[in-house]
Scaffold this active site. Structure first.
Site, PDB file in Angstrom:
ATOM      1  N   GLY A 130       0.815  -1.194   0.000  1.00  0.00           N
ATOM      2  CA  GLY A 130       0.000   0.000   0.000  1.00  0.00           C
ATOM      3  C   GLY A 130       0.852   1.249   0.000  1.00  0.00           C
ATOM      4  O   GLY A 130       2.086   1.192  -0.076  1.00  0.00           O
TER       5      GLY A 130
ATOM      6  N   ALA B 131       2.248   1.213   3.872  1.00  0.00           N
ATOM      7  CA  ALA B 131       2.793   0.008   4.487  1.00  0.00           C
ATOM      8  C   ALA B 131       2.738  -1.156   3.512  1.00  0.00           C
ATOM      9  O   ALA B 131       2.041  -1.115   2.500  1.00  0.00           O
ATOM     10  CB  ALA B 131       2.012  -0.334   5.760  1.00  0.00           C
TER      11      ALA B 131
ATOM     12  N   VAL C 249       2.202  -5.550   3.437  1.00  0.00           N
ATOM     13  CA  VAL C 249       1.582  -6.624   4.211  1.00  0.00           C
ATOM     14  C   VAL C 249       2.245  -7.943   3.820  1.00  0.00           C
ATOM     15  O   VAL C 249       2.414  -8.238   2.633  1.00  0.00           O
ATOM     16  CB  VAL C 249       0.067  -6.694   3.966  1.00  0.00           C
ATOM     17  CG1 VAL C 249      -0.555  -7.809   4.806  1.00  0.00           C
ATOM     18  CG2 VAL C 249      -0.599  -5.358   4.292  1.00  0.00           C
TER      19      VAL C 249
ATOM     20  N   LYS D 105       1.660  -6.357   9.109  1.00  0.00           N
ATOM     21  CA  LYS D 105       1.668  -5.095   8.384  1.00  0.00           C
ATOM     22  C   LYS D 105       2.880  -4.297   8.839  1.00  0.00           C
ATOM     23  O   LYS D 105       3.031  -3.992  10.029  1.00  0.00           O
ATOM     24  CB  LYS D 105       0.377  -4.315   8.647  1.00  0.00           C
ATOM     25  CG  LYS D 105       0.168  -3.142   7.712  1.00  0.00           C
ATOM     26  CD  LYS D 105      -1.258  -2.611   7.802  1.00  0.00           C
ATOM     27  CE  LYS D 105      -1.494  -1.504   6.789  1.00  0.00           C
ATOM     28  NZ  LYS D 105      -2.884  -0.990   6.834  1.00  0.00           N
TER      29      LYS D 105
ATOM     30  N   ASP E 104     -11.407   5.206   3.924  1.00  0.00           N
ATOM     31  CA  ASP E 104     -10.763   4.701   2.703  1.00  0.00           C
ATOM     32  C   ASP E 104     -11.338   3.346   2.318  1.00  0.00           C
ATOM     33  O   ASP E 104     -10.621   2.374   2.112  1.00  0.00           O
ATOM     34  CB  ASP E 104      -9.244   4.598   2.904  1.00  0.00           C
ATOM     35  CG  ASP E 104      -8.487   4.485   1.580  1.00  0.00           C
ATOM     36  OD1 ASP E 104      -9.126   4.596   0.516  1.00  0.00           O
ATOM     37  OD2 ASP E 104      -7.270   4.270   1.609  1.00  0.00           O
TER      38      ASP E 104
END
Length: 479
Positions: free
Chosen positions: A189, A192, A194, A207, A307
């Site tokens: 993302g 971050a 994952v 994460k 979001d």
């Protein structure tokens, strides 16, 4: 040598008078944060002119010397900022933050070190000065409460424990992550990455937030730390921590083995029953996040996700779904008018993934001091998420093959529409993704899926469903 305040004072003095009506904030952002931060207002050198808020914000790193600015700019989420100067006494992971309401007030932090605990050094006069007014105030409150109970006819409930209003969770101690194992990256993302991994032999999702994304990590951890945040539609939080001597921060979460909803839809079409179950999972999760309730002596405030997208929902092995990623979320406090609409983070730069943004957010015509647009913006994005799910449903498809997965507005505007294109298409023309006629007749309940979509993404936020209403309507549809 000029100090930070001196530099910003000189820059502020050079601004033309016509721009003095906008709040001017000191601006500092690394390249990784610059793009989202610039959405809060125009940037000119080291000054940002706020487009939507009277508040400036700042994140500062605390070390042995003076506080070091790490992220400065305009605050873009609902937040009271009565203080005209930037001051703080709260510290998390060697960082602190402030919000203030004067031009360039965030250029310099006044660090108010917490006083040493204990009354040992207090004099008798100091104790009397504090305790006597408190005793009088307590007595007055007891009298007023007793009169109110007598007037209402209610019976007093002496000794009963009532739930406390809490807008901030009690963070659990950091996990010992010295034995953490990262196996494979499963998602990347903006803030971050994952990974699938294991801690003490248990399969988990990890994460990883780099040091530059500490504010977003703190925001997400604060949401996960809220009391009563347990629901099948919300990804389960297992803990947080860091590796000794490492700059990165980790959130340890339940592992959803089928990945993000977006990757699932790219790889799989599904039946109506599967589609409906996925839609109900995210709808019920959002309805739970938006709810404000007291239970077992504890309080869960409303949370605006901020979001909603297919990248921020996951699919478990059993085909159920859950929401995740609260780095842009806002906790909406209902304790009292003085604290309403407070948020866990001082900056939420993205305001949602671009193609999921509501018309009012695209236009910039929203009341940032009201929580209503945050919640209804989530519902608009939820409608687009339902459309994504239905577009990959084999039972709703009337053609020879199920269409490939597409993001909202990808068919009309391409895979990476600009802000201007979305404003024109979504806000000015009031267009929405195409709904095939079959969606209005198949699998009817009290409502059809077509009606649910249209009532979620209505142009007027006041006319949209609430998340709770959307979840109830989905529950009436036949599997």
């Amino acid at each position: 040598m000029l100090t930070w305040p001196g530099v910003f004072a000189l820059l502020g003095a050079a601004l033309p008078p016509a721009e003095a009506q906008q709040r001017r904030c000191a601006y500092l952002a690394r390249p990784n944060n610059a793009r989202p931060m610039e959405e809060a207002g125009n940037v000119s050198g080291a000054v940002q002119r706020c487009g939507h808020t009277p508040c400036c914000m700042g994140y500062f790193r605390l070390s042995h010397g003076p506080p070091i600015p790490d992220l400065l700019g305009c605050n873009v989420v609902p937040r009271e900022c009565p203080e005209s100067s930037c001051s703080s006494s709260h510290q998390v992971d060697n960082f602190t933050h402030c919000v203030c309401s004067a031009d360039l007030c965030n250029a310099n932090l006044t660090w108010l070190a917490p006083p040493p605990p204990g009354p040992a050094s207090w004099g008798v006069s100091s104790i009397c000065t504090v305790l006597i007014p408190m005793a009088l105030l307590l007595l007055l409150c007891m009298v007023m409460c007793h009169r109110s109970i007598r007037k209402s006819g209610a019976k007093p409930s002496y000794g009963r424990v009532t739930s406390q209003c809490s807008c901030h969770g009690s963070q659990s101690p950091d996990l010992d992550l010295t034995c953490i194992e990262l196996h494979q990256m499963v998602g990347q993302g903006y803030f971050a990455s994952v990974w699938s991994g294991s801690v003490a032999g248990a399969a988990v999702a990890v994460k990883v937030f780099p040091a530059r994304s500490l504010p977003q990590c703190l925001t997400e951890r604060s949401v996960y730390s809220l009391a009563l945040l347990e629901h099948a539609g919300v990804l389960r939080f297992l803990g947080a921590g860091s590796v000794p001597h490492g700059p990165d921060r980790f959130l340890v979460l339940e592992l959803a083995t089928q990945g993000s909803l977006r990757s699932f839809l790219c790889q799989n079409s599904s039946s109506w029953a599967c589609t409906l179950r996925l839609a109900q999972g995210v709808a019920q999760g959002l309805a739970f996040l938006h709810s404000d309730f007291h239970r077992k002596g504890m309080h869960k405030p409303s949370v605006a996700h901020g979001d909603i997208s297919s990248s921020n929902a996951v699919v478990r092995a059993d085909g159920s779904s859950a929401l995740c990623d609260y780095s842009c979320s806002t906790i909406l406090c209902s304790c009292s008018p003085l604290h309403q609409h407070s948020n866990v983070s001082q900056v939420s730069p993205q305001m949602g993934t671009l193609c999921y943004r509501s018309p009012e957010v695209l236009d910039g015509c929203v009341n940032l001091r009201s929580s209503h647009y945050l919640l209804q913006g989530d519902v608009y994005a939820l409608g687009l998420l339902f459309w994504e799910l239905c577009s990959r449903c084999a039972d709703l498809c009337t053609g020879p093959a199920v269409p490939e997965h597409q993001l909202p507005y990808e068919a009309e505007l391409g895979g990476s529409p600009s802000l201007g294109e979305l404003v024109d298409w979504v806000s000015e023309r009031r267009e929405r993704p195409h709904i095939p006629p079959s969606w209005g007749v198949h699998f009817q309940g009290t409502y059809t899926i077509k009606e649910v979509l249209e009532d979620c993404w209505d142009h007027d936020p006041e006319a949209r469903l609430t998340a709770q209403s959307a979840a109830r309507r989905l529950a009436t549809l036949s599997p």
